[in-house]
Enzyme design. Sequence first.
Site, PDB file in Angstrom:
ATOM      1  N   ASP A  82       0.849  -1.194   0.000  1.00 47.70           N
ATOM      2  CA  ASP A  82       0.000   0.000   0.000  1.00 47.70           C
ATOM      3  C   ASP A  82       0.891   1.252   0.000  1.00 47.70           C
ATOM      4  O   ASP A  82       1.802   1.373   0.823  1.00 47.70           O
ATOM      5  CB  ASP A  82      -0.859  -0.043   1.277  1.00 47.70           C
ATOM      6  CG  ASP A  82      -1.978   0.979   1.268  1.00 47.70           C
ATOM      7  OD1 ASP A  82      -2.444   1.344   0.182  1.00 47.70           O
ATOM      8  OD2 ASP A  82      -2.396   1.383   2.382  1.00 47.70           O
ATOM      9  N   HIS A  83       0.623   2.169  -0.912  1.00 50.35           N
ATOM     10  CA  HIS A  83       1.368   3.442  -0.975  1.00 50.35           C
ATOM     11  C   HIS A  83       2.889   3.294  -1.037  1.00 50.35           C
ATOM     12  O   HIS A  83       3.608   3.876  -0.206  1.00 50.35           O
ATOM     13  CB  HIS A  83       0.995   4.358   0.204  1.00 50.35           C
ATOM     14  CG  HIS A  83      -0.431   4.822   0.168  1.00 50.35           C
ATOM     15  ND1 HIS A  83      -0.869   5.799  -0.677  1.00 50.35           N
ATOM     16  CD2 HIS A  83      -1.522   4.401   0.855  1.00 50.35           C
ATOM     17  CE1 HIS A  83      -2.169   5.984  -0.500  1.00 50.35           C
ATOM     18  NE2 HIS A  83      -2.602   5.133   0.420  1.00 50.35           N
ATOM     19  N   GLU A 134      -1.515   5.931  -8.511  1.00 51.62           N
ATOM     20  CA  GLU A 134      -2.484   6.934  -8.033  1.00 51.62           C
ATOM     21  C   GLU A 134      -2.343   8.229  -8.798  1.00 51.62           C
ATOM     22  O   GLU A 134      -1.234   8.712  -9.031  1.00 51.62           O
ATOM     23  CB  GLU A 134      -2.277   7.185  -6.527  1.00 51.62           C
ATOM     24  CG  GLU A 134      -3.227   8.261  -5.971  1.00 51.62           C
ATOM     25  CD  GLU A 134      -3.329   8.248  -4.454  1.00 51.62           C
ATOM     26  OE1 GLU A 134      -3.227   7.164  -3.852  1.00 51.62           O
ATOM     27  OE2 GLU A 134      -3.508   9.326  -3.886  1.00 51.62           O
ATOM     28  N   HIS A 180      -7.718   9.811   3.929  1.00 51.62           N
ATOM     29  CA  HIS A 180      -7.364   8.815   4.940  1.00 51.62           C
ATOM     30  C   HIS A 180      -7.803   9.255   6.337  1.00 51.62           C
ATOM     31  O   HIS A 180      -7.941  10.448   6.593  1.00 51.62           O
ATOM     32  CB  HIS A 180      -5.850   8.591   4.953  1.00 51.62           C
ATOM     33  CG  HIS A 180      -5.339   7.925   3.712  1.00 51.62           C
ATOM     34  ND1 HIS A 180      -4.369   8.458   2.920  1.00 51.62           N
ATOM     35  CD2 HIS A 180      -5.685   6.746   3.128  1.00 51.62           C
ATOM     36  CE1 HIS A 180      -4.122   7.640   1.906  1.00 51.62           C
ATOM     37  NE2 HIS A 180      -4.916   6.607   1.995  1.00 51.62           N
ATOM     38  N   GLY A 212      -9.118   5.601   1.342  1.00 51.59           N
ATOM     39  CA  GLY A 212      -9.870   6.359   2.341  1.00 51.59           C
ATOM     40  C   GLY A 212     -11.335   5.958   2.364  1.00 51.59           C
ATOM     41  O   GLY A 212     -12.219   6.807   2.478  1.00 51.59           O
ATOM     42  N   SER A 214     -12.971   3.971   4.530  1.00 50.58           N
ATOM     43  CA  SER A 214     -13.589   3.546   5.795  1.00 50.58           C
ATOM     44  C   SER A 214     -14.846   4.367   6.071  1.00 50.58           C
ATOM     45  O   SER A 214     -14.929   5.555   5.727  1.00 50.58           O
ATOM     46  CB  SER A 214     -12.607   3.732   6.966  1.00 50.58           C
ATOM     47  OG  SER A 214     -11.714   2.642   7.035  1.00 50.58           O
ATOM     48  N   ASN A 254     -10.230   0.532  -0.026  1.00 50.40           N
ATOM     49  CA  ASN A 254      -9.190   0.413   1.001  1.00 50.40           C
ATOM     50  C   ASN A 254      -9.736   0.752   2.377  1.00 50.40           C
ATOM     51  O   ASN A 254     -10.308   1.836   2.579  1.00 50.40           O
ATOM     52  CB  ASN A 254      -8.043   1.383   0.688  1.00 50.40           C
ATOM     53  CG  ASN A 254      -7.135   0.852  -0.391  1.00 50.40           C
ATOM     54  OD1 ASN A 254      -7.463  -0.103  -1.092  1.00 50.40           O
ATOM     55  ND2 ASN A 254      -5.972   1.468  -0.519  1.00 50.40           N
ATOM     56  N   ILE A 255      -9.505  -0.171   3.303  1.00 48.36           N
ATOM     57  CA  ILE A 255     -10.051   0.012   4.652  1.00 48.36           C
ATOM     58  C   ILE A 255      -8.971  -0.246   5.698  1.00 48.36           C
ATOM     59  O   ILE A 255      -8.407  -1.342   5.766  1.00 48.36           O
ATOM     60  CB  ILE A 255     -11.244  -0.949   4.861  1.00 48.36           C
ATOM     61  CG1 ILE A 255     -12.383  -0.551   3.920  1.00 48.36           C
ATOM     62  CG2 ILE A 255     -11.709  -0.935   6.320  1.00 48.36           C
ATOM     63  CD1 ILE A 255     -13.396  -1.619   3.673  1.00 48.36           C
ATOM     64  N   ASP A 256      -8.690   0.750   6.468  1.00 50.35           N
ATOM     65  CA  ASP A 256      -7.755   0.620   7.587  1.00 50.35           C
ATOM     66  C   ASP A 256      -8.372   1.207   8.853  1.00 50.35           C
ATOM     67  O   ASP A 256      -8.463   0.560   9.894  1.00 50.35           O
ATOM     68  CB  ASP A 256      -6.425   1.328   7.250  1.00 50.35           C
ATOM     69  CG  ASP A 256      -5.353   1.051   8.290  1.00 50.35           C
ATOM     70  OD1 ASP A 256      -5.624   0.291   9.241  1.00 50.35           O
ATOM     71  OD2 ASP A 256      -4.240   1.585   8.167  1.00 50.35           O
TER      72      ASP A 256
HETATM   73  P1  13P Z   1      -9.090   4.659   5.597  1.00 46.60           P
HETATM   74  O1  13P Z   1      -8.276   5.582   6.435  1.00 46.60           O
HETATM   75  O2  13P Z   1     -10.379   5.279   5.182  1.00 46.60           O
HETATM   76  O3  13P Z   1      -9.305   3.320   6.242  1.00 46.60           O
HETATM   77  O4  13P Z   1      -8.262   4.396   4.239  1.00 46.60           O
HETATM   78  C1  13P Z   1      -7.242   3.430   4.197  1.00 46.60           C
HETATM   79  C2  13P Z   1      -6.450   3.507   2.940  1.00 46.60           C
HETATM   80  O5  13P Z   1      -6.791   4.161   1.975  1.00 46.60           O
HETATM   81  C3  13P Z   1      -5.198   2.718   2.908  1.00 46.60           C
HETATM   82  O6  13P Z   1      -4.489   2.916   1.729  1.00 46.60           O
HETATM   83  O1  G3H Z   2      -2.663   4.872   3.793  1.00 45.12           O
HETATM   84  C1  G3H Z   2      -3.084   4.846   4.940  1.00 45.12           C
HETATM   85  C2  G3H Z   2      -3.219   3.588   5.667  1.00 45.12           C
HETATM   86  O2  G3H Z   2      -4.219   3.728   6.633  1.00 45.12           O
HETATM   87  C3  G3H Z   2      -1.914   3.135   6.270  1.00 45.12           C
HETATM   88  O3  G3H Z   2      -1.598   3.910   7.360  1.00 45.12           O
HETATM   89  O4  G3H Z   2       0.785   4.485   6.980  1.00 45.12           O
HETATM   90  O5  G3H Z   2      -0.235   4.601   9.279  1.00 45.12           O
HETATM   91  O6  G3H Z   2       0.212   2.388   8.186  1.00 45.12           O
HETATM   92  P1  G3H Z   2      -0.118   3.864   7.980  1.00 45.12           P
HETATM   93 ZN    ZN Z   3      -4.547   4.866   0.935  1.00 41.68          ZN
END
Ligand code: 13P
Ligand code: G3H
Ligand code: ZN
Length: 309
Positions: A82-83, A134, A180, A212, A214, A254-256
């Site tokens: 991710d990223h 992206e 995010h 983002g 969530s 994407n869900i974190d």
């Molecule tokens: P959220 O912060 O909305 O969960 O997004 C997570 C995300 O985009 C991780 O790449």
């Molecule tokens: O891209 C955002 C994700 O929620 C990951 O977050 O970089 O704190 O692990 P993080």
């Molecule tokens: Zn992200």
Amino acid sequence: MGFITTKDMFAKALKSDYAVGAFNVNNMEIIQAIVEAAKAEQAPFILQVSAGARKYAKPIYLVKLVEAAMEDSGLDIVLHLDHGDDFDICKKCVDDGFTSVMIDGSKHSFEENIKITKQVVEYAHSKGVVVEAELGKLAGIEDAVSVDARDATFTHPDEAAEFVAKTGVDSLAISIGTSHGAYKFKGEPWLDFERLQQISALLPNTPLVLHGASTVLPAFVDMCNKYGGNIPGSRGVPEEMIRTASKYGVCKVNIDTDLRLAMTAEIRKIFVEDPAEFDPRKYLGPARDEIQKMVQHKIRNVLGASNRL
Ligand code: 13P
Ligand code: G3H
Ligand code: ZN
């Protein structure tokens, strides 16, 4: 059973009205919860690892934990970066066995973003790994309130088409108003669905990705605040909006933050209700159960009932 790419699951999702959940993982409990949820629901899913996760847990632990989850569950797993910030981290992940990497060149100019994305695509494809890129910047809570600000940050449909043609990227993360974290909107949630429809009309064969995504589920926010937390005014993307985005070409959400909130809410509750408890298994176990329930809820009600293996 093995590590798979997103190719087949995105091809199916593109033809349907659902998206695949991509969940960020940072430790064993989170991995177990997501994999058990996906297994119970027989749904495709993606496990993704950020640079922060790699720093926190060390890449080798995360890869080995995901391998263990795959063996234990008998499920195929997509392991995604991710990223990814630059070519080197993407290359490292490809070499470490990831089956999907994101090169996030959104902070660069359009031309530079094309250049580094192309470089990652060439390397990853030569190893059978798929690439997400992206275009556009995820807007923060204060950003994108005016039309001008939106034009400056959100993804331009024509640029998206040019970007995909020039890079050969497999999927594209777009900016349409999400951001995010737990504070996505100050007022009413709003996403630029018109822009999303324009992008997907120009790129009918490109799976789109919503970062983002969530929902910042109020039940977990309330629980956090009730048990000593302090996260007032948080707001996420309503579930209905995720369902709508899935109809317009979004194949990966994407869900974190929702994972973090579910985990924290349960742990806070246990700490307050049973202050004598100090066995980590007694709070990490229930937290893992809460994450699993939340992910099953998302798969059933948000990511689409037809979303089955
Ligand atoms: P959220 O912060 O909305 O969960 O997004 C997570 C995300 O985009 C991780 O790449
Ligand atoms: O891209 C955002 C994700 O929620 C990951 O977050 O970089 O704190 O692990 P993080
Ligand atoms: Zn992200």
